[in-house]
Design an enzyme around this catalytic site. Sequence first.
Site, short mmCIF file in Angstrom:
data_model
loop_
_atom_site.label_atom_id
_atom_site.label_comp_id
_atom_site.label_asym_id
_atom_site.label_seq_id
_atom_site.Cartn_x
_atom_site.Cartn_y
_atom_site.Cartn_z
N HIS A 1 -2.55 2.58 -5.87
CA HIS A 1 -3.43 1.44 -5.67
C HIS A 1 -3.66 0.67 -6.97
O HIS A 1 -3.93 -0.54 -6.94
CB HIS A 1 -4.77 1.91 -5.10
CG HIS A 1 -5.30 0.99 -4.03
ND1 HIS A 1 -4.64 0.79 -2.82
CD2 HIS A 1 -6.40 0.20 -3.98
CE1 HIS A 1 -5.33 -0.07 -2.09
NE2 HIS A 1 -6.40 -0.45 -2.77
N ARG B 1 0.84 -1.19 0.00
CA ARG B 1 0.00 0.00 0.00
C ARG B 1 0.88 1.25 0.00
O ARG B 1 2.07 1.20 0.33
CB ARG B 1 -0.90 0.01 1.23
CG ARG B 1 -1.84 -1.18 1.34
CD ARG B 1 -2.66 -1.06 2.63
NE ARG B 1 -3.63 -2.16 2.78
CZ ARG B 1 -3.38 -3.29 3.44
NH1 ARG B 1 -2.19 -3.47 4.00
NH2 ARG B 1 -4.31 -4.23 3.53
N LYS C 1 -2.15 -2.36 7.95
CA LYS C 1 -3.27 -1.86 8.75
C LYS C 1 -3.26 -2.51 10.12
O LYS C 1 -2.85 -3.64 10.29
CB LYS C 1 -4.60 -2.14 8.04
CG LYS C 1 -4.79 -1.33 6.75
CD LYS C 1 -6.15 -1.59 6.13
CE LYS C 1 -6.39 -0.71 4.92
NZ LYS C 1 -7.72 -0.95 4.31
N TYR D 1 -10.09 -9.90 -7.43
CA TYR D 1 -9.13 -10.01 -8.52
C TYR D 1 -9.37 -11.23 -9.39
O TYR D 1 -8.93 -11.27 -10.54
CB TYR D 1 -7.70 -10.03 -7.96
CG TYR D 1 -7.39 -8.78 -7.18
CD1 TYR D 1 -7.27 -7.55 -7.82
CD2 TYR D 1 -7.25 -8.82 -5.80
CE1 TYR D 1 -7.01 -6.39 -7.10
CE2 TYR D 1 -6.99 -7.66 -5.07
CZ TYR D 1 -6.87 -6.46 -5.73
OH TYR D 1 -6.63 -5.32 -5.02
N ARG E 1 -1.04 -1.84 -7.01
CA ARG E 1 -1.38 -2.93 -6.09
C ARG E 1 -2.37 -3.89 -6.76
O ARG E 1 -2.22 -5.11 -6.68
CB ARG E 1 -1.99 -2.34 -4.81
CG ARG E 1 -2.38 -3.35 -3.74
CD ARG E 1 -2.71 -2.59 -2.46
NE ARG E 1 -3.47 -3.36 -1.50
CZ ARG E 1 -2.95 -4.18 -0.60
NH1 ARG E 1 -1.63 -4.36 -0.57
NH2 ARG E 1 -3.71 -4.83 0.27
N HIS F 1 -4.50 -8.80 3.32
CA HIS F 1 -5.95 -8.74 3.49
C HIS F 1 -6.36 -9.57 4.70
O HIS F 1 -5.82 -10.66 4.94
CB HIS F 1 -6.65 -9.30 2.25
CG HIS F 1 -6.65 -8.35 1.09
ND1 HIS F 1 -6.84 -8.77 -0.22
CD2 HIS F 1 -6.49 -7.00 1.03
CE1 HIS F 1 -6.78 -7.72 -1.02
NE2 HIS F 1 -6.58 -6.64 -0.29
#
Length: 302
Positions: A240, A147, A171, A275, A243, A266
């Site tokens: 992004h 990210r 995150k 995806y 990514r 994730h």
Amino acid sequence: MFIDDFLDYLQYERSYSEHTLLAYRKDLSQFREYAEIHQEGVFSPSTIDKDLVRNWIVYLLDSGFSPTTVNRKLSSLKSFFKYLIKQNVLSSNPLRLLNGPKTKKGLPYFVKEKEMELLLDSDHFDEDFEGVRDRLILELFYDTGVRLSELTYLKDSDIDFGAMLVKVKGKRNKERLIPFAEGLKSLLQTYIALRNREIGIASPSLFVKKNGEPASTSTIYNIVKRNLKQIPALGKCSPHVLRHSFATSMLNNGAELNAVKEILGHSSLASTSVYTHTTFEELKKVYHAHPRAKKEGGSYGN
């Protein structure tokens, strides 16, 4: 006061990034201003109800905000009220069952492998410090799927050249290790040597500006945007997108979905599954080029 306390909680206890904190502050300040207008100049969480928030949602949509943006703002507000419950400021959450506007989820933008290779292997990048740095930034995004915030805060110490792994902090302050290949290893070593020789080591940050200061998220974002504009017909130009391109390329070349999930950081497989739809759309395009698909009744998919 409550909003500032909430933002301090996100920063110091939840370790949210500066970029995320700014988004929360903007969303909550926007709601506070709306509430003050409709509540005689007073903002009191105890007087907020579903009707006021629903009217705010309608106001945002009428003002031209997309359903996706409105849902993000509503999510910020819901998090704020959960915090107030946790702090015993409120005894119940008036937004618990409130839903935002429906959104139509589109497939993520991504760069095709050949287009990315042409950009990275062309003479588009200068051989000076900024040229080498900018190419490495794009290569690192594309080769690892990190990210924007993760790449911005990379330090030299996060790169393990022996094991060929890069450590990123994602995150919720979760760390993960991402492998990289020989080509990226060579670019990293070339950049670091050039940076140390021409700029000096004024900061532990991996990516710096010409004055030695750490490169900010906005600086890196603009570097990516400027260079991706070299690719014709690319609908969106941002970190992004790279990514998305990494994930799509991995799946197109046979990577397992769970493996891609772990590399991307994730928390849910559902986030990675989008995806697979992208790769399926590419397969349909390839099939439509087949002579049998061009015959009447030979179309595949809708």
